[in-house]
Write a protein that holds these residues in place. Structure first.
Motif, PDB file in Angstrom:
ATOM      1  N   VAL A   1       2.221   9.754   3.550  1.00 41.08           N
ATOM      2  CA  VAL A   1       2.959   8.505   3.748  1.00 41.08           C
ATOM      3  C   VAL A   1       2.805   7.632   2.499  1.00 41.08           C
ATOM      4  O   VAL A   1       1.776   7.671   1.818  1.00 41.08           O
ATOM      5  N   LYS A   2       3.864   6.887   2.223  1.00 36.18           N
ATOM      6  CA  LYS A   2       3.791   5.916   1.120  1.00 36.18           C
ATOM      7  C   LYS A   2       3.338   4.589   1.706  1.00 36.18           C
ATOM      8  O   LYS A   2       3.897   4.106   2.695  1.00 36.18           O
ATOM      9  N   ARG A   3       2.330   3.996   1.084  1.00 42.75           N
ATOM     10  CA  ARG A   3       1.716   2.805   1.649  1.00 42.75           C
ATOM     11  C   ARG A   3       2.585   1.555   1.457  1.00 42.75           C
ATOM     12  O   ARG A   3       3.039   1.272   0.353  1.00 42.75           O
ATOM     13  N   ALA A   4       2.765   0.817   2.572  1.00 40.15           N
ATOM     14  CA  ALA A   4       3.552  -0.413   2.541  1.00 40.15           C
ATOM     15  C   ALA A   4       2.655  -1.644   2.514  1.00 40.15           C
ATOM     16  O   ALA A   4       3.125  -2.751   2.300  1.00 40.15           O
ATOM     17  N   ALA A   5       1.350  -1.462   2.740  1.00 39.21           N
ATOM     18  CA  ALA A   5       0.429  -2.600   2.834  1.00 39.21           C
ATOM     19  C   ALA A   5      -0.747  -2.372   1.884  1.00 39.21           C
ATOM     20  O   ALA A   5      -1.084  -1.228   1.575  1.00 39.21           O
ATOM     21  N   PRO A   6      -1.371  -3.459   1.413  1.00 41.81           N
ATOM     22  CA  PRO A   6      -2.536  -3.299   0.530  1.00 41.81           C
ATOM     23  C   PRO A   6      -3.678  -2.621   1.271  1.00 41.81           C
ATOM     24  O   PRO A   6      -3.758  -2.759   2.493  1.00 41.81           O
ATOM     25  N   PRO A   7      -4.573  -1.920   0.622  1.00 41.40           N
ATOM     26  CA  PRO A   7      -4.555  -1.683  -0.827  1.00 41.40           C
ATOM     27  C   PRO A   7      -3.641  -0.518  -1.199  1.00 41.40           C
ATOM     28  O   PRO A   7      -3.195   0.214  -0.333  1.00 41.40           O
ATOM     29  N   ALA A   8      -3.364  -0.407  -2.499  1.00 42.03           N
ATOM     30  CA  ALA A   8      -2.626   0.735  -3.057  1.00 42.03           C
ATOM     31  C   ALA A   8      -1.192   0.814  -2.549  1.00 42.03           C
ATOM     32  O   ALA A   8      -0.683   1.883  -2.221  1.00 42.03           O
ATOM     33  N   VAL A   9      -0.510  -0.318  -2.486  1.00 40.35           N
ATOM     34  CA  VAL A   9       0.900  -0.349  -2.078  1.00 40.35           C
ATOM     35  C   VAL A   9       1.720   0.554  -3.001  1.00 40.35           C
ATOM     36  O   VAL A   9       1.548   0.518  -4.225  1.00 40.35           O
ATOM     37  N   GLY A  10       2.590   1.366  -2.406  1.00 38.68           N
ATOM     38  CA  GLY A  10       3.484   2.219  -3.188  1.00 38.68           C
ATOM     39  C   GLY A  10       2.896   3.573  -3.539  1.00 38.68           C
ATOM     40  O   GLY A  10       3.608   4.433  -4.040  1.00 38.68           O
ATOM     41  N   LYS A  11       1.596   3.747  -3.278  1.00 41.61           N
ATOM     42  CA  LYS A  11       0.999   5.062  -3.509  1.00 41.61           C
ATOM     43  C   LYS A  11       1.022   5.875  -2.205  1.00 41.61           C
ATOM     44  O   LYS A  11       1.183   5.327  -1.121  1.00 41.61           O
ATOM     45  N   TRP A  12       0.828   7.184  -2.355  1.00 45.76           N
ATOM     46  CA  TRP A  12       0.874   8.084  -1.208  1.00 45.76           C
ATOM     47  C   TRP A  12      -0.527   8.399  -0.706  1.00 45.76           C
ATOM     48  O   TRP A  12      -1.482   8.440  -1.487  1.00 45.76           O
ATOM     49  N   CYS A  13      -0.644   8.618   0.606  1.00 44.89           N
ATOM     50  CA  CYS A  13      -1.932   9.023   1.173  1.00 44.89           C
ATOM     51  C   CYS A  13      -1.691   9.757   2.480  1.00 44.89           C
ATOM     52  O   CYS A  13      -0.554   9.845   2.955  1.00 44.89           O
ATOM     53  N   LEU A  14      -2.757  10.289   3.049  1.00 43.62           N
ATOM     54  CA  LEU A  14      -2.684  10.900   4.372  1.00 43.62           C
ATOM     55  C   LEU A  14      -2.451   9.794   5.402  1.00 43.62           C
ATOM     56  O   LEU A  14      -2.945   8.682   5.233  1.00 43.62           O
ATOM     57  N   PRO A  15      -1.719  10.078   6.479  1.00 44.18           N
ATOM     58  CA  PRO A  15      -1.576   9.068   7.531  1.00 44.18           C
ATOM     59  C   PRO A  15      -2.930   8.792   8.184  1.00 44.18           C
ATOM     60  O   PRO A  15      -3.734   9.713   8.372  1.00 44.18           O
TER      61      PRO A  15
END
Ligand code: ZN
Length: 165
Positions: A55-69
């Motif tokens: 998922v691409k992060r919509a909230a801080p931290p790391a907004v706009g980066k991808w991570c596991l849900p």
């Protein structure tokens, strides 16, 4: 110790002192020891057609980066339930069952330290739809992963897929 700058008991400035076996945040005025314990978070490794769910992060931290849900465990919740809830909230997908894989302690600016637990989803059902803290959902081939937001998540991905061969 930004979030523990002041004593929640008397309002004095805290300091770091050796107490009960390690350096801890202690109030020099009233003696209160402010224990810092990791906050549990649960995350999911899920695949479809050999591709990894991110998922691409919509909230801080790391907004706009991808991570596991995933996300924080709520009070009264088991970590598996938190993992399934976050999976559904962020991706619209469900899993029949999860199996525990690994822990990772992770320093967090807002929460002191997070204890991330990762679960493996046996299968994923539903149509991907981003929600909650995620702005996009996508399956990525393992050979073309985007930069991953969190060191723990990258370590989980590495160790799971290297172990699985
Ligand atoms: Zn105090």
């Amino acid at each position: 110790m930004g979030h523990l700058e002041y004593c929640s008991n008397c309002g004095s400035l805290n300091s770091v002192q050796f107490a009960e076996g390690r350096d801890r945040v202690v109030c020099p005025s009233c003696g209160t020891i402010h224990y810092e314990n990791p906050v549990p978070a649960a995350t999911v490794i899920g695949q479809r057609n050999g591709e990894l769910l991110l998922v691409k992060r919509a909230a801080p931290p790391a907004v706009g980066k991808w991570c596991l849900p995933g996300g924080f465990v709520e009070q009264g919740e088991m970590p598996e339930q938190a993992a399934l809830r976050e999976l559904k909230e962020e991706t619209g997908l469900t899993a029949d069952s999860l199996s525990f894989f690994q822990f990772c302690p992770f320093p967090s600016g807002r929460s002191g330290e997070v204890m991330v637990m990762v679960y493996i989803a046996d299968s994923l059902d539903g149509t991907p739809e981003a929600g909650d803290d995620a702005s996009e959902v996508q399956f990525f081939p393992l050979t073309a992963l985007p930069p991953i937001a969190f060191r723990c998540h990258m370590a989980f991905i590495d160790s799971y897929f290297n172990q699985a061969g």
